[in-house]
Design a protein around this motif. Structure first.
Motif, short mmCIF file in Angstrom:
data_model
loop_
_atom_site.label_atom_id
_atom_site.label_comp_id
_atom_site.label_asym_id
_atom_site.label_seq_id
_atom_site.Cartn_x
_atom_site.Cartn_y
_atom_site.Cartn_z
N LYS A 47 -38.61 1.50 -16.65
CA LYS A 47 -39.18 1.05 -15.31
C LYS A 47 -38.75 -0.58 -15.19
N GLU A 48 -38.59 -1.41 -16.20
CA GLU A 48 -37.72 -2.55 -16.29
C GLU A 48 -36.31 -2.50 -15.63
N ALA A 49 -35.49 -1.60 -16.18
CA ALA A 49 -34.23 -1.36 -15.92
C ALA A 49 -34.20 -1.03 -14.36
N GLU A 50 -34.99 -0.06 -14.00
CA GLU A 50 -35.09 0.53 -12.56
C GLU A 50 -35.68 -0.55 -11.74
N THR A 52 -34.89 -3.85 -12.21
CA THR A 52 -33.87 -4.78 -12.21
C THR A 52 -32.75 -4.26 -11.07
N THR A 53 -32.39 -2.97 -11.18
CA THR A 53 -31.43 -2.46 -10.46
C THR A 53 -31.87 -2.27 -9.02
N LEU A 54 -33.18 -2.37 -8.58
CA LEU A 54 -33.55 -2.22 -7.30
C LEU A 54 -33.49 -3.77 -6.80
N ALA A 56 -31.22 -5.91 -7.98
CA ALA A 56 -29.81 -6.20 -7.75
C ALA A 56 -29.38 -5.58 -6.14
N GLU A 57 -29.74 -4.23 -6.09
CA GLU A 57 -29.46 -3.71 -5.00
C GLU A 57 -29.98 -4.30 -3.85
N GLU A 58 -31.34 -4.99 -3.93
CA GLU A 58 -32.03 -5.68 -2.82
C GLU A 58 -31.21 -7.00 -2.44
N SER A 60 -27.78 -7.38 -2.97
CA SER A 60 -26.69 -6.98 -2.46
C SER A 60 -26.73 -6.37 -1.02
#
Length: 333
Positions: A47-50, A52-54, A56-58, A60
Motif C-alpha cells: 500500500k505504501e509503494a502504491e 508512492t507511485t500514485l 509520483a503519477e499525480e 507528473s
C-alpha cells in the motif's frame, strides 16, 4: 508425605504446566501470529509503494497539465469567426508575388465541423526553392491558422533568354504541389483572440493584408526564416551556367599586359582591366604577379574548383620559350 515432597511435586507440576504452555505458545500460537504479522507488513508495504507511485503519477500529471495549460494559454493562432475566400486568395497572391514562374491556386471547397470550418486549396507551380520556403514559412507561422498538406517537390532547371542581349540564363528551380487549408469559425475559446481580448487596439498590426489585434510573435520562438541550405542546388552541376553578365572568360581571352598591378585582357574586341578579387566568368582573379608576368584565376566549373594560370607572352619567359639567341662577336660577321 512430607511437606518437602509435596512442595517438590507442586513445583514439578507448575514447571510442567509452564513448559507445556510455553511449548504451545512457541510452536502453535506464535507461528500463526508471526505469519499474520508478516502478511500484514507486506500488505502495508504494498500500500505504501502504491501510494508512492500514485503520488509520483499525480506530480507528473500535474506537471504535464501545467505545461499543456501554459501552451494553451500561450497559443498565438487566430481562428476568426468569419473569413472570406477572396481574402485568402489575396493573401496567397501576396506571398507569391516574387520568385515564381507560376503559382496556380485551385479552390477545393469548404470543410465544416462542429468546432471549426476550413477552406481547402490545391496549389501547384514552379519557382525558386527559397521563395517556396518563404511561402510555407509564412503560412505555418502566420497568426491566422493555415495548414500545409502533402507538399511535394521536384527539381527542374529552366533556361531563359534575355530579349535584348539574347543571352541564356540557367535557373535552378522546383516544381511543387501542395494543399493549403485556411481555418475559420472556431469554437468559443479556440482562438488566441479570446485570451487577449482586452489588448489595446494600438497593438494591432497587418500580416500580408490580414489584420490582427495581437502583437507580433517574437522571432526567437519561431523557426528560421531562411533555409540553411538549398537541397535542390547540385554540388556538381552537369551544365555550366551561361555567361549572362558577359564577364571576361579568362580561358578564351588574351592577356595582353600587366600595368600598375592590374591585368589587361582582350575579350570580344574590348580591353578589360582586372585587379585581384575582380569577377570573371565562373570565378575571380586571385593573383596578379607583374614580376613573373602571370595572372591566376580561380574558377568554379559547376562545383569543380580549378585554377587557371595565364602568362604574358613577352619578356624573359617569352624569350625562353623561343630559345636562346646569344650571338658572339665572331658569329656576327
Amino acid at each position: 508425605m512430607s511437606n518437602f515432597v509435596q512442595n517438590i511435586v507442586v513445583l514439578a507440576v507448575c514447571w510442567l504446566l509452564v513448559t507445556a504452555a510455553g511449548v504451545y505458545v512457541t510452536f502453535f500460537e506464535q507461528p500463526e501470529e508471526l505469519d499474520r504479522l508478516e502478511k500484514a507488513e507486506k500488505v502495508t508495504r504494498l500500500k505504501e509503494a502504491e501510494l508512492t507511485t500514485l503520488l509520483a503519477e499525480e506530480a507528473s500529471a500535474a506537471q504535464q497539465a501545467e505545461q499543456i495549460l501554459r501552451r494553451w494559454e500561450a497559443r498565438y493562432k487566430i481562428i476568426p469567426k468569419e473569413l472570406e475566400d477572396e481574402e485568402v486568395v489575396a493573401y496567397l497572391n501576396h506571398l507569391s508575388r516574387t520568385g515564381f514562374k507560376n503559382f496556380d491556386i485551385t479552390f477545393g471547397g469548404i470543410r465544416r465541423t462542429r468546432d471549426f470550418s476550413a477552406y481547402a486549396y490545391q496549389i501547384s507551380g514552379r519557382g525558386f526553392f527559397d521563395a517556396l520556403y518563404r511561402v510555407v514559412w509564412e503560412l505555418e507561422n502566420n497568426r491566422y491558422f493555415f495548414r500545409v498538406r502533402d507538399l511535394r517537390l521536384e527539381h527542374i532547371d529552366l533556361v531563359s533568354r534575355d530579349r535584348e542581349s539574347q543571352r541564356e540564363a540557367l535557373h535552378v528551380m522546383v516544381s511543387f504541389t501542395m494543399g493549403v487549408e485556411a481555418y475559420f469559425g472556431g469554437a468559443e475559446g479556440l482562438s488566441a483572440e479570446s485570451v487577449l481580448a482586452g489588448l489595446p487596439e494600438e497593438a494591432g498590426h497587418v500580416e500580408g493584408g490580414l489584420a490582427t489585434v495581437l502583437p507580433p510573435v517574437p522571432a526567437e520562438v519561431l523557426p528560421a526564416r531562411e533555409p540553411a541550405k538549398n537541397p535542390f542546388f547540385p554540388a556538381i552541376m552537369s551544365t555550366i551556367p551561361p555567361n549572362t553578365d558577359n564577364l571576361v572568360d579568362v580561358e578564351k581571352a588574351r592577356l595582353v599586359s600587366i600595368v600598375a598591378g592590374k591585368a589587361i585582357f582582350l575579350w570580344e574586341d574590348e580591353y578589360h582591366q582586372l585587379d585581384i578579387g575582380d569577377p570573371v566568368y565562373l570565378g575571380k582573379i586571385i593573383l596578379v604577379d607583374p614580376t613573373e608576368d602571370r595572372v591566376v584565376a580561380r574558377l568554379n566549373k559547376g562545383g569543380i574548383i580549378d585554377e587557371v594560370e595565364l602568362e604574358l607572352q613577352t619578356g624573359e619567359r617569352y624569350r625562353q620559350a623561343l630559345g636562346p639567341v646569344n650571338l658572339s662577336p665572331a658569329e656576327q660577321h
